[in-house]
Structures are given as C-alpha cells and as structure tokens.
Design a protein around this motif. Structure first.
Motif, mmCIF file in Angstrom:
data_model
loop_
_atom_site.group_PDB
_atom_site.id
_atom_site.type_symbol
_atom_site.label_atom_id
_atom_site.label_comp_id
_atom_site.label_asym_id
_atom_site.label_seq_id
_atom_site.Cartn_x
_atom_site.Cartn_y
_atom_site.Cartn_z
ATOM 1 N N UNK A 78 0.833 -1.200 0.000
ATOM 2 C CA UNK A 78 0.000 0.000 0.000
ATOM 3 C C UNK A 78 0.874 1.259 0.000
ATOM 4 N N UNK A 79 2.019 1.206 0.653
ATOM 5 C CA UNK A 79 2.946 2.349 0.629
ATOM 6 C C UNK A 79 3.398 2.608 -0.809
ATOM 7 N N UNK A 80 3.702 1.538 -1.553
ATOM 8 C CA UNK A 80 4.063 1.696 -2.976
ATOM 9 C C UNK A 80 2.915 2.329 -3.758
ATOM 10 N N UNK A 81 1.718 1.877 -3.440
ATOM 11 C CA UNK A 81 0.528 2.404 -4.116
ATOM 12 C C UNK A 81 0.373 3.917 -3.870
ATOM 13 N N UNK A 82 0.635 4.344 -2.636
ATOM 14 C CA UNK A 82 0.553 5.774 -2.304
ATOM 15 C C UNK A 82 1.563 6.573 -3.120
ATOM 16 N N UNK B 47 0.547 6.641 -6.920
ATOM 17 C CA UNK B 47 -0.640 7.441 -7.238
ATOM 18 C C UNK B 47 -0.628 8.825 -6.603
ATOM 19 N N UNK B 48 0.528 9.184 -6.054
ATOM 20 C CA UNK B 48 0.716 10.515 -5.453
ATOM 21 C C UNK B 48 -0.374 10.850 -4.439
ATOM 22 N N UNK B 49 -0.683 9.876 -3.616
ATOM 23 C CA UNK B 49 -1.698 10.090 -2.574
ATOM 24 C C UNK B 49 -1.009 10.649 -1.334
ATOM 25 N N UNK C 237 7.016 7.374 4.110
ATOM 26 C CA UNK C 237 8.074 8.342 4.396
ATOM 27 C C UNK C 237 9.449 7.754 4.061
ATOM 28 N N UNK C 238 9.616 6.461 4.390
ATOM 29 C CA UNK C 238 10.908 5.826 4.112
ATOM 30 C C UNK C 238 11.152 5.704 2.612
ATOM 31 N N UNK C 239 10.100 5.887 1.802
ATOM 32 C CA UNK C 239 10.251 5.908 0.348
ATOM 33 C C UNK C 239 10.358 7.350 -0.171
ATOM 34 N N UNK C 240 10.500 8.282 0.764
ATOM 35 C CA UNK C 240 10.645 9.686 0.378
ATOM 36 C C UNK C 240 9.340 10.358 -0.013
ATOM 37 N N UNK C 241 8.224 9.749 0.424
ATOM 38 C CA UNK C 241 6.911 10.294 0.055
ATOM 39 C C UNK C 241 6.168 10.724 1.319
ATOM 40 N N UNK C 242 5.810 12.001 1.377
ATOM 41 C CA UNK C 242 5.162 12.524 2.578
ATOM 42 C C UNK C 242 3.651 12.309 2.537
#
Ligand SMILES: [Zn+2]
Length: 312
Positions: free
Chosen positions: A237-241, A244-246, A268-273
């Motif tokens: 689900x983190x990959x999905x976020x 899809x820029x969620x 966050x650990x994938x650099x996505x807030x």
C-alpha cells in the motif's frame, strides 16, 4: 427457591413466545415498544422512525467495533426482554450469531437492516475474507440506508398497525433529510480533483461509499477488523501511495491507528510525505461532544474530513 424462579422463567418465556410477532397492544408514548439495537447507527434510525412510540437501548457506544464486540450477559438479558431487536446482519455482529438464534427461538421479533436489500445490491468481500459472504457496511450507501429506513417503517407498521401512518410519516421526513445529505456529499466531493479521489483507511468499511460516489477505496485491513494487516500489505500500500501521489490517509474511530501510522512511516521511508488527515467514523457513530452522534452528523463529519484532507 430456584425451582420457583425456574418456573417463572419458563412461564414468561412461553408467554413471550406466544406473543412474539403478533400485533403489539396500544403502543403509545406512555406504552412504547422496547427496542434493542446493536450498533449506534441502527439505534439512531430506530429512534427516528419509531419516534415517541419506542424506547431504544443501544448495545454499542461510540468507538465500539461491532466485528469484535462480544455480547455480555446483561446484553443478552436486555435482548430477552425486548419487543424488537434491531441489527445489521451480514455477519457484522459476528459474535452475536448464536444469541440472535436463541432470541429467534424464544420468539423475540427482530428487524434486520440487510433484509431491505437484495443480493445484487450487496458488494462482495475482498479476497481473504471467506468468513463473510457480503460486505456488511451497508450504511455507507445513502441509497441503501434509504431502503433500510423504509424497511424499518414497514416492520414497525406490521408490529403496530394502529400507528402505521406515524411510522411512515417519520420515515418520509427522514428520507428527505437523507436526500439533502446526498446533495451535500456530492457538492463537497466536487472540491476534490478527480485524480485525487482515493480514500485510504484502516479497514474496508467504505466500499459502498466508493461505489455510490465514485471514489477508489482502499482499506489496510480487510472488511473484518479481526484480520491483521501484514507487513506485506503495508509495504504494497505504501508503494501504491507513491505511485498514485496520494498525500492523505485516514484513521477510523473504531479501529486502532497503529497500522495507518505504520503505513505513513513506510511511505516516508520511500521519500513520500503522507499526512494523517483525520479520523473517520466507520462502524460506530461519534459522541455528542464530537457532534457526530447521529447518522446525518456522522456522515457530514466524514465528508468534511475526507474533502478537507484531499482537496489541496
Ligand atoms: Zn467494519
């Protein structure tokens, strides 16, 4: 002494069985029907349609998870004394199954919300939810809740034909309020760009909402809160976020926020807030202090939280 009590018990039981499902006598404000409801959404609806002709006892308060709720001895006693038991069905109240059967055998009448709908209107459970035949969260379809409202009015009218007009009037008034709610939901959703209409929550309670209002809904746990989300689910689900820029996900009042917090960390650990955009009421209404203690208030509060979280 025990024997006497036992005899009284048997007598009152057979009396109840004899009265069960027959017309109620002279129901009025002074002699209301004693209704016992499982969830707070159902208690709210029974109060609205039954009006002053019912007193409603709700078994599950704010924040209580119906999938997991074990009826207490006192709940069972309350149900035994009821004129009518109101419940969702579709295994939402999973641990009540035997108690519902017992009550049925004792002749205590019941009204089941899911009976208002036919199978084609019900959604399938997600994979891995073999214990559920259908998704039980029917209240998040406003159309379904309208059908349920009419069904409740019909059942009360059958039990108490003298007051049929009263129950049908109460239902009609409420149906127009549900219609206003639908308009409110549709108008607010317009504020969310179409490509941002993703609702990511703790468990799969919002599929009926998604179907009715064109949202993609993703629950971290399945339909039933008793299945745990694995680390694989959180990672996928983190990959999905990310893909899809969620940027906003939601916690639920009746489910622990632990998994959603883990999801935010994984993103966050994938650099996505990703922001925890607030708490939704899923399987229970909120409290009066939260101003979410009716179905209408609960739904508006959810829509405001969802739209405010996604609309930027
Ligand atoms: Zn649920």
């Amino acid at each position: 002494m025990k024997w006497v009590r036992g005899l009284v018990g048997v007598l009152s039981l057979s009396l109840m069985a004899a009265c069960g499902n027959e017309q109620a006598d002279d129901v009025s404000e002074d002699n209301p029907l004693n209704v016992v409801a499982t969830t707070s959404m159902i208690a709210d609806l029974m109060e609205i349609v039954g009006g002053e002709n019912v007193t409603v006892s709700g078994l599950m308060g704010p924040g209580v998870d119906p999938h997991d709720y074990q009826p207490s001895t006192s709940d069972v006693n309350t149900m035994t004394e009821a004129d009518l038991i109101a419940y969702n069905g579709l295994m939402l109240e999973e641990r009540f199954v035997e108690v519902f059967e017992q009550m049925d055998q004792r002749g205590v009448p019941s009204v089941i919300m899911a009976d208002a709908l036919n199978e084609t209107e019900l959604l399938d459970p997600e994979e891995g939810e073999e214990d559920l035949e259908y998704d039980p969260h029917i209240w998040f379809s406003v159309s379904h809740w309208e059908a349920v409202t009419s069904h409740v009015a019909d059942v009360l009218s059958e039990m108490d034909p003298d007051n049929e007009g009263y129950y049908q009037d109460n239902a009609d008034t409420y149906l127009s309020e549900l219609d206003e709610l639908r308009t409110y939901i549709e108008e607010r959703i317009e504020e969310v760009p179409e490509q941002s209409r993703y609702l990511v929550t703790a468990h799969d309670a919002f599929q009926y909402f998604g179907e009715e209002f064109d949202f993609e809904v993703i629950g971290l746990q399945g339909l039933n809160t008793q299945t745990e989300a694995g680390t694989g689910d959180i990672s996928n689900l983190a990959d999905f976020l990310v893909d899809n820029e969620i940027n906003a996900v939601f916690v639920e009042s009746s489910v622990s926020p632990r998994n959603i917090e883990a999801l935010i960390e994984a993103a966050r650990s994938r650099g996505h807030d990703v922001e925890n955009a607030g708490e939704l009421y899923s399987d229970a209404l909120g409290s009066a202090e939260e101003d979410a203690d009716t179905y209408l208030k609960m739904y508006r509060s959810n829509i405001d939280t969802i739209v405010d979280g996604l609309a930027n």
